[in-house]
Motif scaffolding. Structure first.
Motif, PDB file in Angstrom:
ATOM      1  N   CYS A 141     105.310  91.295  93.650  1.00  0.00           N
ATOM      2  CA  CYS A 141     104.074  90.673  94.146  1.00  0.00           C
ATOM      3  C   CYS A 141     104.331  89.804  95.370  1.00  0.00           C
ATOM      4  O   CYS A 141     103.461  89.691  96.244  1.00  0.00           O
ATOM      5  N   ALA A 142     105.502  89.185  95.450  1.00  0.00           N
ATOM      6  CA  ALA A 142     105.849  88.396  96.635  1.00  0.00           C
ATOM      7  C   ALA A 142     105.871  89.286  97.872  1.00  0.00           C
ATOM      8  O   ALA A 142     105.334  88.923  98.930  1.00  0.00           O
ATOM      9  N   VAL A 143     106.473  90.465  97.737  1.00  0.00           N
ATOM     10  CA  VAL A 143     106.509  91.421  98.844  1.00  0.00           C
ATOM     11  C   VAL A 143     105.093  91.896  99.178  1.00  0.00           C
ATOM     12  O   VAL A 143     104.694  91.945 100.353  1.00  0.00           O
ATOM     13  N   LEU A 144     104.304  92.224  98.151  1.00  0.00           N
ATOM     14  CA  LEU A 144     102.946  92.723  98.359  1.00  0.00           C
ATOM     15  C   LEU A 144     102.079  91.701  99.087  1.00  0.00           C
ATOM     16  O   LEU A 144     101.406  92.030 100.074  1.00  0.00           O
ATOM     17  N   PHE A 145     102.083  90.469  98.603  1.00  0.00           N
ATOM     18  CA  PHE A 145     101.266  89.424  99.227  1.00  0.00           C
ATOM     19  C   PHE A 145     101.724  89.158 100.662  1.00  0.00           C
ATOM     20  O   PHE A 145     100.903  88.946 101.560  1.00  0.00           O
ATOM     21  N   GLY A 146     103.040  89.166 100.866  1.00  0.00           N
ATOM     22  CA  GLY A 146     103.560  88.947 102.211  1.00  0.00           C
ATOM     23  C   GLY A 146     103.127  90.045 103.174  1.00  0.00           C
ATOM     24  O   GLY A 146     102.722  89.767 104.313  1.00  0.00           O
ATOM     25  N   PRO A 157     105.009  95.800 107.895  1.00  0.00           N
ATOM     26  CA  PRO A 157     105.548  95.589 106.548  1.00  0.00           C
ATOM     27  C   PRO A 157     107.069  95.470 106.527  1.00  0.00           C
ATOM     28  O   PRO A 157     107.629  94.666 105.770  1.00  0.00           O
ATOM     29  N   THR A 158     107.752  96.268 107.357  1.00  0.00           N
ATOM     30  CA  THR A 158     109.222  96.214 107.405  1.00  0.00           C
ATOM     31  C   THR A 158     109.707  94.833 107.814  1.00  0.00           C
ATOM     32  O   THR A 158     110.621  94.265 107.198  1.00  0.00           O
ATOM     33  N   ASN A 159     109.101  94.277 108.858  1.00  0.00           N
ATOM     34  CA  ASN A 159     109.504  92.939 109.315  1.00  0.00           C
ATOM     35  C   ASN A 159     109.185  91.862 108.282  1.00  0.00           C
ATOM     36  O   ASN A 159     109.940  90.898 108.123  1.00  0.00           O
ATOM     37  N   ILE A 160     108.047  92.013 107.598  1.00  0.00           N
ATOM     38  CA  ILE A 160     107.697  91.044 106.558  1.00  0.00           C
ATOM     39  C   ILE A 160     108.745  91.069 105.451  1.00  0.00           C
ATOM     40  O   ILE A 160     109.226  90.017 104.994  1.00  0.00           O
ATOM     41  N   ILE A 161     109.119  92.249 105.027  1.00  0.00           N
ATOM     42  CA  ILE A 161     110.093  92.363 103.935  1.00  0.00           C
ATOM     43  C   ILE A 161     111.448  91.822 104.366  1.00  0.00           C
ATOM     44  O   ILE A 161     112.077  91.028 103.640  1.00  0.00           O
ATOM     45  N   ILE A 162     111.907  92.217 105.553  1.00  0.00           N
ATOM     46  CA  ILE A 162     113.249  91.853 106.003  1.00  0.00           C
ATOM     47  C   ILE A 162     113.341  90.389 106.410  1.00  0.00           C
ATOM     48  O   ILE A 162     114.316  89.705 106.065  1.00  0.00           O
ATOM     49  N   LYS A 163     112.340  89.886 107.123  1.00  0.00           N
ATOM     50  CA  LYS A 163     112.451  88.548 107.711  1.00  0.00           C
ATOM     51  C   LYS A 163     111.771  87.442 106.901  1.00  0.00           C
ATOM     52  O   LYS A 163     112.002  86.259 107.169  1.00  0.00           O
ATOM     53  N   TYR A 164     110.940  87.818 105.925  1.00  0.00           N
ATOM     54  CA  TYR A 164     110.236  86.804 105.154  1.00  0.00           C
ATOM     55  C   TYR A 164     110.500  86.926 103.646  1.00  0.00           C
ATOM     56  O   TYR A 164     111.031  85.999 103.027  1.00  0.00           O
ATOM     57  N   ALA A 165     110.118  88.062 103.066  1.00  0.00           N
ATOM     58  CA  ALA A 165     110.185  88.188 101.606  1.00  0.00           C
ATOM     59  C   ALA A 165     111.615  88.118 101.074  1.00  0.00           C
ATOM     60  O   ALA A 165     111.893  87.382 100.123  1.00  0.00           O
ATOM     61  N   LEU A 166     112.539  88.878 101.655  1.00  0.00           N
ATOM     62  CA  LEU A 166     113.909  88.898 101.145  1.00  0.00           C
ATOM     63  C   LEU A 166     114.617  87.545 101.301  1.00  0.00           C
ATOM     64  O   LEU A 166     115.274  87.083 100.360  1.00  0.00           O
ATOM     65  N   PRO A 167     114.526  86.863 102.466  1.00  0.00           N
ATOM     66  CA  PRO A 167     115.162  85.540 102.548  1.00  0.00           C
ATOM     67  C   PRO A 167     114.589  84.528 101.559  1.00  0.00           C
ATOM     68  O   PRO A 167     115.326  83.745 100.973  1.00  0.00           O
ATOM     69  N   ILE A 168     113.263  84.556 101.363  1.00  0.00           N
ATOM     70  CA  ILE A 168     112.644  83.602 100.444  1.00  0.00           C
ATOM     71  C   ILE A 168     113.061  83.881  99.011  1.00  0.00           C
ATOM     72  O   ILE A 168     113.390  82.966  98.246  1.00  0.00           O
ATOM     73  N   MET A 169     113.090  85.151  98.637  1.00  0.00           N
ATOM     74  CA  MET A 169     113.366  85.525  97.247  1.00  0.00           C
ATOM     75  C   MET A 169     114.845  85.773  96.982  1.00  0.00           C
ATOM     76  O   MET A 169     115.217  86.244  95.906  1.00  0.00           O
ATOM     77  N   GLY A 170     115.710  85.440  97.927  1.00  0.00           N
ATOM     78  CA  GLY A 170     117.119  85.807  97.831  1.00  0.00           C
ATOM     79  C   GLY A 170     118.017  84.890  97.045  1.00  0.00           C
ATOM     80  O   GLY A 170     119.227  85.099  97.004  1.00  0.00           O
ATOM     81  N   GLY A 171     117.496  83.825  96.435  1.00  0.00           N
ATOM     82  CA  GLY A 171     118.337  82.972  95.598  1.00  0.00           C
ATOM     83  C   GLY A 171     118.938  81.779  96.306  1.00  0.00           C
ATOM     84  O   GLY A 171     119.898  81.187  95.813  1.00  0.00           O
ATOM     85  N   GLY A 172     118.399  81.422  97.486  1.00  0.00           N
ATOM     86  CA  GLY A 172     118.881  80.211  98.139  1.00  0.00           C
ATOM     87  C   GLY A 172     119.622  80.474  99.432  1.00  0.00           C
ATOM     88  O   GLY A 172     119.462  81.525 100.064  1.00  0.00           O
TER      89      GLY A 172
END
Length: 432
Positions: A141-146, A157-172
């Protein structure tokens, strides 16, 4: 406070507390206070006592923003920014808590051991079995909303996933942004620093959002009590904890045994993460993930005497009650307000809010479906995936008044972060 009773601050009558704070500050500002563990903790206790009391009494803040704990965190950061606190003592408490002595590790280890050993065996196994789906629900859902919000700003969508969703959800940072930047470098040939510089900015914004969201979810739980439990377990209809101190007696020997057992669990975790099985599917596994697994095995087999389990719970309660508030001073020392201010562009802020909101709703929904309380699932499987790792877990759980759920939060940061690294390896390879 009951009528006729003296006002207490930090466990002391107000006049003794204020006197103690004055004495500590005189020693610090004169340069006489040491910068070792004792001096740093004295300074941290004095700062946190006043800020915590202020946060607990400030209208609106005390009900909706996170109360005393968040005031200690943000208040310390403000005092540091304006050079009000002596640098060497601010640095000393940061070093003691997160540097070489690393009291944060001890704090987390005792919380993990107490929170797991205090649970009924059946509840424990059911909750851990359903936790990975809750993490994955939050991530999806984090990826979807982003992606949805990113489309509004014309971001692919690719840039959102790579530059926003993955860093935020990556564990710190250390377990997330740093290895993500290395994976990026390996996939693109571009310097890791070019990815990291943006990832850490987004992660910093999301971390603050997560902390505030923790306080708001706690307030929601106090209003809508059906959405949360006793703040100690995720499972709905789990009843009371089976091994509470008041049900099982524990003495000094039990405390000693629990103390040794907790540190042994950390030693086992370090052994596996450094020597035996440091990575799975290319993702580094943190010592705390193995520590949790070891304690879960101990609890599931039932080989630990119930009195020692009760001792572990007492140690956990002690750490939360005594060290939990001063710990937030160190978290505030480590938080750079100027870094946050420079990153707060409207686009970054809105997308970060969308990703965090997706993590909250996704983990709450899936958590509910597997038998969890939605708010507790959202805090642990959602917010503790989207924050800044270990220190972020403490800040979020403190704001949400759910430090007893530290074992689940650490699973989010460690196992969940590992899942994100595996996903990133695939995404970076095919999308870049």
């Amino acid at each position: 406070m009951e009528k006729g009773k003296t006002l207490n601050i930090a466990g002391l009558p107000w006049y003794l507390c204020l006197g103690a704070c004055v004495l500590v500050f005189v020693a610090a500002y004169s340069g006489a206070l040491t910068t070792d563990v004792a001096g740093a903790l004295a300074f941290g206790c004095a700062v946190s006592a006043l800020l915590y009391e202020f946060g607990e009494r400030l209208p609106i803040w005390n009900s909706y923003i996170g109360g005393g704990l968040l005031m200690v965190f943000f208040g310390t950061a403000v005092l540091i920014q304006f050079n009000i606190l002596p640098d060497k003592y601010a640095e000393a408490i940061g070093e003691v808590i997160q540097g070489s002595p690393n009291l944060l590790n001890i704090f987390i280890v005792f919380l993990i051991t107490g929170s797991i050993l205090s649970l009924d065996r059946k509840i424990l196994l059911q909750s851990f079995a359903g936790y990975i789906p809750a993490i994955l629900g939050g991530l999806a859902c984090a990826v979807l909303f982003g992606v949805i919000v990113g489309a509004i700003f014309g971001i692919s969508p690719t840039n959102i996933i790579i530059k926003y969703a993955l860093p935020i959800m990556g564990g710190g940072n250390g377990a997330g942004a740093v290895p993500l930047s290395q994976i990026y470098e390996g996939a693109t040939g571009e310097p890791a620093a070019s990815y990291y510089s943006h990832a850490i900015i987004i992660l910093t914004i999301a971390n603050v959002i997560c902390i505030i969201a923790g306080g708001l979810l706690n307030k929601l739980g106090s209003i809508k009590t059906s959405l949360t439990g006793d703040k100690k377990t995720l499972m709905r209809n789990a009843g009371t904890l089976a091994k509470k101190d008041e049900k099982v007696a524990s003495d000094t020997e039990d405390l000693r045994g629990a103390f040794f057992l907790a540190l042994t669990a950390f030693a086992v975790g370090s052994l596996f993460s450094k020597r035996i099985l440091p990575s799975i599917a290319g993702a580094q596994i943190h010592a705390f993930a193995y520590t949790i697994l070891f304690v879960v095995i101990l609890a599931a087999t039932g080989i630990v005497p119930r009195s020692v389990c009760a001792g572990a719970k007492r140690l956990q309660t002690f750490m939360i009650g005594v060290f939990g508030i001063p710990m937030m001073v160190a978290m505030g020392v480590d938080f750079d307000l100027m870094e946050l201010a420079s990153a707060l562009s409207p686009v970054n802020l809105i997308i970060a809010v969308a990703v965090v909101l997706g993590a909250i709703l996704g983990s709450a929904l899936v958590g509910y479906l597997v038998g969890f309380y939605p708010i507790d699932s959202a805090v642990t499987a959602g917010l503790c995936m989207a924050n800044r790792g270990g220190s972020g877990d403490i800040a979020v759980l403190g704001a949400a008044d759910r430090l007893d759920l530290i074992a689940y939060a650490q699973l989010s940061s460690r196992i969940g972060g590992g899942i994100v690294l595996v996903v990133a390896s695939v995404v970076f390879s095919f999308a870049l």
